[in-house]
Each structure stands twice: as structure tokens, then as C-alpha cells.
Design an enzyme around this catalytic site. Sequence first.
Site, short mmCIF file in Angstrom:
data_model
loop_
_atom_site.label_atom_id
_atom_site.label_comp_id
_atom_site.label_asym_id
_atom_site.label_seq_id
_atom_site.Cartn_x
_atom_site.Cartn_y
_atom_site.Cartn_z
N GLU A 233 4.26 -6.06 6.69
CA GLU A 233 2.85 -4.45 8.03
C GLU A 233 3.87 -4.35 9.53
OE1 GLU A 233 2.48 -6.28 4.94
OE2 GLU A 233 0.18 -5.88 3.89
N GLY B 104 0.36 -5.23 0.50
CA GLY B 104 -0.42 -5.14 -0.68
C GLY B 104 -0.22 -5.69 -1.22
N ALA C 210 0.99 -0.99 -0.24
CA ALA C 210 0.06 -0.66 -0.33
C ALA C 210 1.01 1.65 0.24
CB ALA C 210 -0.55 -0.01 1.32
N GLU D 235 -0.58 -9.13 -1.47
CA GLU D 235 -1.76 -9.48 -1.51
C GLU D 235 -2.78 -9.35 -2.66
OE1 GLU D 235 -1.82 -6.78 2.21
OE2 GLU D 235 -3.30 -8.39 2.97
N1 T1G Z 1 4.67 3.62 0.10
C1 T1G Z 1 4.77 4.78 -0.06
N2 T1G Z 1 6.23 5.19 -0.02
C2 T1G Z 1 7.21 3.59 -0.09
C3 T1G Z 1 6.67 2.70 -0.17
C4 T1G Z 1 5.41 2.62 0.23
N3 T1G Z 1 5.07 1.31 0.90
N4 T1G Z 1 7.89 1.48 -0.42
C5 T1G Z 1 8.67 2.33 -0.85
N5 T1G Z 1 8.66 3.51 -0.31
C6 T1G Z 1 9.73 5.01 -1.09
C7 T1G Z 1 10.48 5.37 0.13
O1 T1G Z 1 10.01 6.24 1.43
C8 T1G Z 1 11.45 6.11 -1.28
O2 T1G Z 1 11.47 7.27 -1.20
C9 T1G Z 1 11.45 4.69 -2.02
O3 T1G Z 1 10.58 4.35 -1.98
C10 T1G Z 1 12.63 3.74 -1.90
O4 T1G Z 1 11.84 3.03 -0.70
C11 T1G Z 1 -3.23 -3.61 2.80
C12 T1G Z 1 -1.62 -1.84 4.31
C13 T1G Z 1 10.32 -1.87 -1.48
C14 T1G Z 1 12.15 -3.08 0.15
O5 T1G Z 1 6.01 -2.14 4.04
O6 T1G Z 1 10.29 -2.50 2.28
O7 T1G Z 1 0.27 -2.90 2.32
O8 T1G Z 1 13.05 8.12 0.31
O9 T1G Z 1 14.83 3.42 0.06
O10 T1G Z 1 15.69 0.05 0.15
O11 T1G Z 1 -1.85 -5.30 3.31
O12 T1G Z 1 10.63 0.70 0.40
O13 T1G Z 1 12.62 7.79 -2.54
O14 T1G Z 1 11.79 9.58 -1.37
O15 T1G Z 1 13.28 1.69 1.61
O16 T1G Z 1 15.42 0.07 -2.48
C15 T1G Z 1 3.73 -2.80 3.22
C16 T1G Z 1 7.88 -0.80 2.57
C17 T1G Z 1 2.23 -1.67 3.51
C18 T1G Z 1 7.25 -1.98 2.34
C19 T1G Z 1 12.58 -0.99 -0.90
N6 T1G Z 1 5.13 -2.55 2.52
N7 T1G Z 1 9.00 -0.02 1.52
O17 T1G Z 1 14.11 -1.06 -0.82
O18 T1G Z 1 14.52 1.45 -1.38
S1 T1G Z 1 1.04 -1.81 4.32
C20 T1G Z 1 6.18 -1.97 3.07
C21 T1G Z 1 10.33 -1.69 1.93
C22 T1G Z 1 0.12 -2.04 3.13
C23 T1G Z 1 -1.84 -3.68 2.99
C24 T1G Z 1 -0.78 -3.33 3.82
C25 T1G Z 1 11.36 -1.01 0.59
C26 T1G Z 1 11.27 -1.92 -0.59
P1 T1G Z 1 12.23 8.29 -1.62
P2 T1G Z 1 13.47 2.75 -0.26
P3 T1G Z 1 15.53 -0.20 -1.08
#
Ligand code: T1G
Length: 692
Positions: free
Chosen positions: A128, A105, A66, A108
Amino acid sequence: MTAINPVTDLTIEGDVAVITLNSPPVNALSAPVRDGLYEGFKAAIANDAVKAIVLICDGRTFIAGADISEFGKERKGADLPAVQDMMENSPKPVVAAIHGTALGGGFEVALTAHYRVAVPSAKVGLPEVKLGLLPGAGGTQRLPRLVGPEVALNMVTSGDFVGAAAANKSGLVDELVDEGKLRDGAIAFARKLVAEGRPLKKVRDLQDKVEAARGKPAIFADFRKANARRFRGFEAPEANIKCIEAAVNLPFDEGMKAERDLFLGLVNGTQSAAQRYIFFAERQAAKIPDVPDSTPVLPIKKVGVIGAGTMGGGISMNFANVGIPVTIVEMQPAALERGLGVIRKNYENTAKKGRLRQEDVETRMGLLTGSLELEKLADCDLIIEAVYENMAIKKEVFAKLDAIAKPGAILASNTSYLDVNEIAAATKRPEWVIGTHFFSPANVMRLLEVVRGDKTSKEVIATLMQLSKKIGKVAVLVGVCHGFVGNRMLAQRQREANKLVLEGAMPWDVDRVLYDFGMPMGPFAMSDLAGLDIGWSKETSSSSTIREVLCEMDRRGQKNGKGFYDYDENRNAKPSAEVEKVILDFAAKKGINRRTISDEEIIERCIYPMINEGAKILEEGKAIRASDIDIVWINGYGWPVYHGGPMFYGDVIGADKVLAKMREFERTMGDDFKPSALLEKVAAEGKKLHQL
Ligand code: T1G
């Protein structure tokens, strides 16, 4: 090719529709992405020429979850469950084509496809829980149906990613396709499904693995027991466990409702707000306003470390771990040998736990060269001094380095308090001097305070910030002041903890309150662990503090089985009657009338001055932003991530309440509690400390 919307294309390749997302940086499920998916699947399903549908992403990764930046804002765009229902109920096979990281998500969504294919380098996960959440789009109900509740419990409560090969073995991914050929591989796989008339496999309909676990509550009871310590204080792990239980014990739709209710409880709570804040804060810390990403960085191919003690050894390991050769210089052969021996033992211990191959131990040890001559560092690109915390000694070392190191070498001090400008002044190259404050154990703790001297060049800063990421550290750029950010705030807490013990609390009271707050251990247990005799000398000791008295009684801490606590052979701590007597006698001698101290006062006295000091640090420009201060405390001192860091926590309490309490303490206990002007301003304007 039809552009469904700016981030979604629909291409018809013969009888296969390919829906392609392209929403940098990580194809997060923002409103436009959800809209594009909804319209794309609607069009593909309605197109009679289409016999199968592939969902794929351009850019670095499949959908990574998400869009976390949308949380807490007004919901716009298509509903994710509606997109997933359309995919899962499609009359045509839907194939999710995964590269990069299909997370949260994103995974998912992939689980509502009938099949999943991936390239070998891909990873999948439901992280999450790291955001204080749970997979709220059916992940907790579908995952156990594919891999069983035991594997699902570990995946959702750790948030760990699973590599494509393991995912293929466990059934999370149906087929691996050649690296770099995902699109063609996915289309071919889709065509094969049609040609073979393979069933439209809905994960939600798989029952055998959840039914097999029904009536076995021990699966969950044992898991809870085994992980109680790890989950201490967190709300999300238990909610995730409840969801997996629901998947085992309830029909799918009822399980989905349970998941929804539990998700809403988390997403609207403070812990998740804190953990989502920290997610972005950690990435913000890498952004230095006057050192743009375009700043040239210098190649670091060879590192020198001066000092093979606990810090020097730990620091050296960080570089060897990523294949960078290190020359470690000590003054005494015995110290050098001991230091290299400790490093080897650390690696061997890791190998014993199965977290390192023996060959890697040898490779890393092969990258470490010991020497007794500073001159051997002449060709190093970065030299880190980790000698005794004494300014005269450090200036002497840097003066020598100035004469020995090649032009363009970065000279760094691992000092944890001292003035980096004064150290730089001992050289003729202050632009090349910087502080790299590692936290002990340096090969474990993630935080690195990068201390910017007045003359440190932007290239040197950019180089260290990038190098930090390479060695797996979270770097925070801080300014020169006594104790920089972390230790400067720690001093506030230590002072109050010591005073509280004189005024009426016992060390174990203060430790209990801060442990229950979520810290890994309290200040007195921490002192016992580090050793009460650090910096203490028998010759000059004059029973002037409780700590001195304890050292004079040979109560040096865990190392000799007694400090503030008594320790058994397994280092289990027990309050000491002897220490209690020392404290009572000491207070009596000081004429202090001890009183009962509430847990609430312990929190207020130990934590509020830290928040106030954080505001002062910002006022003085010694940290770039408040969230950097929070990152320091979470990664350097184990501040519980679900409280978001001292500045975030200051807003949970309310800046006005922190200010009022500081003013009250200032009236009764003096200037140590003088509120910072910035705290007064934020409180007066109703602003947020953590947004400074
Ligand atoms: N939403 C918004 N921005 C995100 C994002 C996300 N999910 N993931 C990464 N970014 C942005 C981050 O802020 C950065 O921005 C850029 O992307 C590069 O990220 C319904 C509710 C994918 C492994 O928890 O683990 O889904 O600083 O520096 O080291 O059940 O990002 O460049 O402006 O981390 O290569 C669940 C979180 C969400 C994944 C990449 N998903 N992200 O790592 O790059 S909740 C997560 C990561 C959800 C559902 C629920 C990592 C990455 P900027 P980065 P990276």
C-alpha cells in the site's frame, strides 16, 4: 456448487466448504467480491455439514488487494472489516489458499483466516505504501503480531513482496503445498486441522512479539533515522511506522482505530491520489491506440550495440541481464576493452552488494561479445546505435547498417534529441528504424522513450514496447521532435534556472528549492554530476555563459572537485565563493540589476513552463496522453511520485493559475512563456491537464 454471485462460488467437498473467487484480472476486492465473500462465509458457517472452510481464487492470483479503481468513488457492497470479522470469528477453521500474489487487502483477508497455505511460487505483501497508503484492513496490527515490528516495519514501508518459502519460515504462511495442487492441498490441510482438533488461531490474539517490543522506542527511532533519506517528502511511510508503533503499544482494537484514522488521512490526501494515478498511468503507457495488443511482435534473440561507452555499455547490460546475447561494436580496440571492463566492474559491484551471484556475473559477461567490425552485426534481430550525438555520424552508421543488417532487423538509435526520421532516411528500410532513448545510467534508469518515426512499422513498435517490459523498462512511445518529451521539457527548466541565477538567485538557491520540491537533485548539482564540460571546447570557448567561464577556470564539475559547487574528497558539495563572484561579475558585465528571487518564483519559473511545454507536446501529438508525460518525468528524471508528474501537478496548482502566471511572465519576460492553446482551453473549460 452454488454460485453465490457472478464472481464467487461455494462448493461443499465432503465436510469442507470451498469458497472460490473468480474476478479477473487479479481478484481485487471490488464490491461484488466483498459481497461474495460475505455471503459465501455466511452460508458456509451456517451449514452444519461443513467442518472447515477454504478460501481460494481462480485465475492468475489470490486477491491482489483492494480494487484501486474504486477509490474516490461512492462505496458500495459489503464492508471489508465485516467480511474479515466473519472469517476471524468463524467457529470453524478458515484456511486461505494462496497462489500468485496475495497483496494489500488480499493478504489482510488471508491474515484473518486462522491458517494460510501457499504454493512455493506464491508471494505475499503489503504494498500500500507504493500507493501513498497503508494496509487499512488490519494489516499493520496483525503483521507485527506474526513477524515482530522490525520485519513488519520493513515490509509495510518498502511494499516488497515476500516469497512463499520465506513467508513459511517467518510464520506468515503455515504450510507450503505442491505447485499446481493448491486446492487439494488446502482441503487436505483443512481436514487435518479438524482431525487434529487444532485451535482456531486468531492472529489478533498473538501478543508475544509485540509485547517483547514494548518499551523499546529505539526500534522506531532507529528505523526512522536509517530511512529518513528514502522517505524524504513522502507522507505514507511515517503513517505506516505510526501504525506499527500502535500495534506494539496499544490493545488490538485501539491499534485498529489508530490504523483507520491514519489510513483516512492518507487516502483523502493528494499524495495518494498522485501515486494511485501513477499506478494506472504506468500501465496505460503500454497501450498504443493504433498498435493493438494483437499486433505481431518479432523475436529478438540477438542484439547488436554500436558504441561501448557509458550508454552503449549500459544498454548492453539490459539485454545480458535477461539472457539475450549482445555483440558490442567499437571502432577502437582500447575503447572496446574499456567498455567491457566497465560492464564487468558494474556487475562485480552489484555482486559485492550481494545483489548478484558471481556465477551470474560470468553468465552475463559470457553473453557479451566485443567486435571491431560492424559486419559482425549482420545476424542481429535488433541493432541499437549509441554513438556520438551527431546527425552526420548517425546517418553514416545507419547507411552502413542498411547494407549489413539482415532483412527484418530492427535498427534503433539511442539519440536523445535528434530527428529519427532523418536518420531513417539514411536507409532503404525506414519502416524498420525506431528511436530507443535510454536514460543514463541505462542499466539503472527505468524509463525508455521509444521514438516512433513517421514510417516506423506497427510491428516494430509493438516489438520494442514488449521488449522494453522484458528488460524491466517503463516504455513510453513518443513522437519525433527536438528532445522528444523529457528533454524537451527539461530545456524549459534549464533555461529558466540559468536566467534566475543571472537575475538574482544563486545556483544553490535554485537547487535547494527543487530538491525540497522532491527532485533527487537540482539542475546545477545535476550539471556538476554530469560534467560542465560536456560539449565544451577550449578552442571555441568565449566566456559567453557562466558555464563557459567555469570551464575556462577548469571548474568541470564533480569529476575534478569543483563546478558550480566545491566538493570535498567524499564529493560533499559546498557553495563556492569563487562561483558566486563569477556570477556577480557576469551579471554586472551584462548590466543586470540583481534582485532577491523568492522560492515561489523559482518553482513557478522552473516548473510552470514545463507544464506548458507538456501541453504543447500533446497539442502536437508527440505524446499519446498526458499521463505518459508524467511517467516520463517520474521514471526518467526522478520527479517525486507523490506529486504525480508535471501534468498532474499542473492540476494540483490549477490549470487556470498556471495559465495566469504564464501570461504574467509573458508580459514581463516575453515569448518563452507564451501559453499553449491547449493550456488556455483546459483552463477555460475547467478541465484537468492530467486527463488529456
Ligand atoms: N485494483 C485494480 N486493478 C488492479 C489492481 C488493483 N489492486 N492490481 C492490478 N490491477 C489491474 C492493472 O491495472 C492491470 O489492468 C491488470 O490488473 C494487470 O495488472 C485495504 C487499501 C498484482 C503484482 O497495490 O502490484 O489493498 O492494464 O499489469 O504485472 O489495505 O498488478 O490490464 O487493464 O500490474 O502481472 C494494494 C497492485 C491495493 C497491488 C500483477 N494492492 N497490483 O502485476 O499485472 S490497496 C496493490 C500489482 C489495498 C488495503 C489497501 C500488480 C500485480 P489492465 P498488471 P502484473
